[in-house]
Enzyme design. Sequence first.
Site, PDB file in Angstrom:
ATOM      1  N   HIS A  68       0.851  -1.195   0.000  1.00  0.00           N
ATOM      2  CA  HIS A  68       0.000   0.000   0.000  1.00  0.00           C
ATOM      3  C   HIS A  68       0.885   1.243   0.000  1.00  0.00           C
ATOM      4  CE1 HIS A  68       0.851  -0.707   4.241  1.00  0.00           C
ATOM      5  NE2 HIS A  68       0.316   0.440   4.588  1.00  0.00           N
ATOM      6  N   HIS A  78       1.132   3.902   2.124  1.00  0.00           N
ATOM      7  CA  HIS A  78       1.524   4.640   3.324  1.00  0.00           C
ATOM      8  C   HIS A  78       3.041   4.802   3.341  1.00  0.00           C
ATOM      9  CE1 HIS A  78      -2.334   3.895   5.908  1.00  0.00           C
ATOM     10  NE2 HIS A  78      -2.366   5.055   5.271  1.00  0.00           N
ATOM     11  N   ASP A  89       5.488   4.589   5.434  1.00  0.00           N
ATOM     12  CA  ASP A  89       6.430   3.641   6.038  1.00  0.00           C
ATOM     13  C   ASP A  89       6.635   2.397   5.178  1.00  0.00           C
ATOM     14  OD1 ASP A  89       3.734   3.021   6.730  1.00  0.00           O
ATOM     15  OD2 ASP A  89       4.389   1.738   8.372  1.00  0.00           O
ATOM     16  N   HIS A  90       5.886   2.285   4.089  1.00  0.00           N
ATOM     17  CA  HIS A  90       6.059   1.183   3.133  1.00  0.00           C
ATOM     18  C   HIS A  90       6.523   1.687   1.759  1.00  0.00           C
ATOM     19  CE1 HIS A  90       3.790  -1.860   5.616  1.00  0.00           C
ATOM     20  NE2 HIS A  90       3.423  -0.731   6.185  1.00  0.00           N
ATOM     21  N   HIS A 148      -7.653  -2.396   5.246  1.00  0.00           N
ATOM     22  CA  HIS A 148      -6.846  -1.389   5.933  1.00  0.00           C
ATOM     23  C   HIS A 148      -7.526  -0.040   5.713  1.00  0.00           C
ATOM     24  CE1 HIS A 148      -3.389   0.162   7.928  1.00  0.00           C
ATOM     25  NE2 HIS A 148      -2.819   0.707   6.860  1.00  0.00           N
ATOM     26  N   ASP A 188      -0.597  -4.312   5.666  1.00  0.00           N
ATOM     27  CA  ASP A 188      -1.327  -3.928   6.875  1.00  0.00           C
ATOM     28  C   ASP A 188      -2.797  -4.293   6.725  1.00  0.00           C
ATOM     29  OD1 ASP A 188       1.129  -2.881   7.365  1.00  0.00           O
ATOM     30  OD2 ASP A 188       0.466  -0.812   7.622  1.00  0.00           O
ATOM     31  N   HIS A 219       6.186  -5.763  11.460  1.00  0.00           N
ATOM     32  CA  HIS A 219       5.445  -4.487  11.557  1.00  0.00           C
ATOM     33  C   HIS A 219       5.079  -4.214  13.018  1.00  0.00           C
ATOM     34  CE1 HIS A 219       2.306  -1.439  10.517  1.00  0.00           C
ATOM     35  NE2 HIS A 219       3.119  -1.235   9.481  1.00  0.00           N
TER      36      HIS A 219
END
Length: 305
Positions: A63, A65, A67-68, A141, A212, A270
């Site tokens: 995805h 976001h 942090d990814h 998510h 996530d 995670h």
Amino acid sequence: MKLTFLGTSAGSPTAERNVSSVMLDLRQERGRLWLFDSGEATQMQMQKANFSLAKLEMIFLTHLHGDHLFGLPGVLTTRSLMQKQSALTLVGPKGIKQFIQTVIEISSSWLTYPLNIIELEQDSLVFEDNKFRVEAKLLQHRVPCFGYRIVEKDLPPSLDIDKLQQDNINPGVHYAVLKEGLTVTLEDGRTIDGKDYQGDIKRGKKVAILGDTIPCQASIDLAENVDLLVHEATQEQAFEAKAIERGHSTTIHAANIAKQAKAKRLIITHISPRYSIQDNQKLVNEARRVFANTEIATDFASFQV
């Protein structure tokens, strides 16, 4: 086939954990590397783990976001500084093409190799060749997020050469026919059934790498009978309500998915920055109450599939 975790923290890096990224090492199977997610500083983590950008073949994003995602521009543009790079395929949710185009344009960067971008909006078969198959399914998510099921195809049975020689069947063009399980007539008049000389089929490995998500049926489907499941466990069970509110899972959620899917092995990752490495045993022990074959990922930990 081996998994190496380059980042295992949720949301933001800590002194002990970088943010999400995991490398599927297929150098033995196909001479290439497949990267799943690319959090901040992923290329630095790759260098420390001795993974070459030149070996990258596929990048799969769960995805969009940060942090990814925020390590992706560095991975792509640094790769362009190397001469004669092979084509690269990038798979991720809709919007990733706009993100890459915008970053390249605004930063006056460039790519010197073909970049094939596949944008996902629904469950899809995203890759297949004669050795591997990769399936993506939409998880649950706060933004569109996908999990991936990587299947190594079974290898055909090999010929039992020892048995052939014991029966005085010498090497020749008929070996190829027998390997296919077909019947041949030899020079001495004997009729031989290839099925009688086939070894066992070598079963391919299966891995599920999930983004996530709260617990959902798609996670179970992707993880069905896999050799190894990578599932987020952002919080311990005491913070279940907080995890669900933010679209995440707990240690117990991940363990339940592995159990329901009949996975052989679970790796939780995670991990919320609230936890230090010293909390790892507490977290993994909680998951093991439901699914015994659970381990917890740390940065640079590798797991053979």
